[in-house]
Design a protein around this motif. Structure first.
Motif, PDB file in Angstrom:
ATOM      1  N   GLN A 165      35.023  29.606  34.623  1.00 44.14           N
ATOM      2  CA  GLN A 165      35.463  29.078  36.054  1.00 44.14           C
ATOM      3  C   GLN A 165      35.652  27.587  36.139  1.00 44.14           C
ATOM      4  OE1 GLN A 165      32.867  30.826  39.208  1.00 44.14           O
ATOM      5  NE2 GLN A 165      34.220  29.906  40.803  1.00 44.14           N
ATOM      6  N   ALA A 166      34.714  26.845  35.667  1.00 41.67           N
ATOM      7  CA  ALA A 166      34.592  25.495  35.843  1.00 41.67           C
ATOM      8  C   ALA A 166      35.967  24.836  34.996  1.00 41.67           C
ATOM      9  CB  ALA A 166      33.416  24.737  35.307  1.00 41.67           C
ATOM     10  N   THR A 167      36.226  25.543  33.859  1.00 38.05           N
ATOM     11  CA  THR A 167      37.408  25.232  32.969  1.00 38.05           C
ATOM     12  C   THR A 167      38.453  25.522  33.738  1.00 38.05           C
ATOM     13  OG1 THR A 167      35.966  25.366  30.924  1.00 38.05           O
ATOM     14  CG2 THR A 167      38.466  25.247  30.907  1.00 38.05           C
ATOM     15  N   SER A 168      38.748  26.515  34.151  1.00 38.13           N
ATOM     16  CA  SER A 168      39.833  27.059  35.178  1.00 38.13           C
ATOM     17  C   SER A 168      39.929  25.922  36.160  1.00 38.13           C
ATOM     18  CB  SER A 168      39.657  28.215  35.496  1.00 38.13           C
ATOM     19  OG  SER A 168      40.853  28.690  36.403  1.00 38.13           O
ATOM     20  N   ILE A 169      38.955  25.497  36.894  1.00 42.61           N
ATOM     21  CA  ILE A 169      39.066  24.673  37.894  1.00 42.61           C
ATOM     22  C   ILE A 169      39.512  23.219  37.571  1.00 42.61           C
ATOM     23  CG2 ILE A 169      37.924  23.471  39.843  1.00 42.61           C
ATOM     24  CD1 ILE A 169      36.325  26.128  40.234  1.00 42.61           C
ATOM     25  N   GLU A 170      39.193  22.823  36.549  1.00 48.30           N
ATOM     26  CA  GLU A 170      39.411  21.584  35.766  1.00 48.30           C
ATOM     27  C   GLU A 170      40.814  21.519  35.505  1.00 48.30           C
ATOM     28  OE1 GLU A 170      38.077  18.795  31.970  1.00 48.30           O
ATOM     29  OE2 GLU A 170      37.192  20.626  32.417  1.00 48.30           O
ATOM     30  N   LEU A 171      41.180  22.689  34.681  1.00 43.60           N
ATOM     31  CA  LEU A 171      42.839  22.960  34.159  1.00 43.60           C
ATOM     32  C   LEU A 171      43.708  22.818  35.633  1.00 43.60           C
ATOM     33  CD1 LEU A 171      42.563  25.569  31.530  1.00 43.60           C
ATOM     34  CD2 LEU A 171      43.151  23.176  31.294  1.00 43.60           C
ATOM     35  N   HIS A 172      43.296  23.496  36.419  1.00 46.99           N
ATOM     36  CA  HIS A 172      44.124  23.703  37.676  1.00 46.99           C
ATOM     37  C   HIS A 172      44.162  22.328  38.457  1.00 46.99           C
ATOM     38  CE1 HIS A 172      46.151  26.253  40.845  1.00 46.99           C
ATOM     39  NE2 HIS A 172      45.620  25.460  41.563  1.00 46.99           N
ATOM     40  N   HIS A 173      43.084  21.625  38.412  1.00 44.01           N
ATOM     41  CA  HIS A 173      43.232  20.287  39.466  1.00 44.01           C
ATOM     42  C   HIS A 173      43.422  19.138  38.687  1.00 44.01           C
ATOM     43  CE1 HIS A 173      42.190  22.529  43.160  1.00 44.01           C
ATOM     44  NE2 HIS A 173      41.442  23.124  42.487  1.00 44.01           N
TER      45      HIS A 173
END
Length: 115
Positions: A58-66
């Motif tokens: 989830q943190a990786t997804s947020i980092e990728l997305h933002h």
């Protein structure tokens, strides 16, 4: 995919900026290896999950997305649809693909942390 109009012209600095972060390198190498002609949708988190240990997806997804996906999209190396979260080769993909090929072809000559 993306409708961003503020794309930058590809330069050597842009290539090195894109490769400066490990997550971006993982994403670019995974996209380089992916069959974008047959894969209908490519999810960026799934793309790097095969090559990276992701302790918190989830943190990786947020980092990728933002952070990473918008940067790579702005540089033109990928096209990213933020609504569907799909990625593909961007208009400047041909500028970074030879560098990815060179690095991957010589991966045994580099420390693992560099790739």
């Amino acid at each position: 995919m993306s409708s961003r109009s503020a794309k930058r012209e590809p330069t050597a600095s842009n290539v090195f900026d894109a490769l400066a972060n490990r997550r971006r390198r993982q994403l670019l190498f995974s996209l380089f290896d992916a069959d974008t002609d047959t894969d209908e949708t490519i999810d960026p988190v799934e793309l790097i999950a095969d090559v990276a240990e992701i302790p918190d997806s989830q943190a990786t997804s947020i980092e990728l997305h933002h952070v990473h996906l918008p940067q790579l999209d702005t540089l033109g190396f990928i096209e990213w649809d933020s609504e569907t979260n799909e990625v593909g080769h961007g208009a400047a993909w041909d500028e970074i693909a030879p560098v990815l090929d060179l690095l991957q072809s010589n991966q045994d000559r580099f420390a693992e942390e560099l790739l």
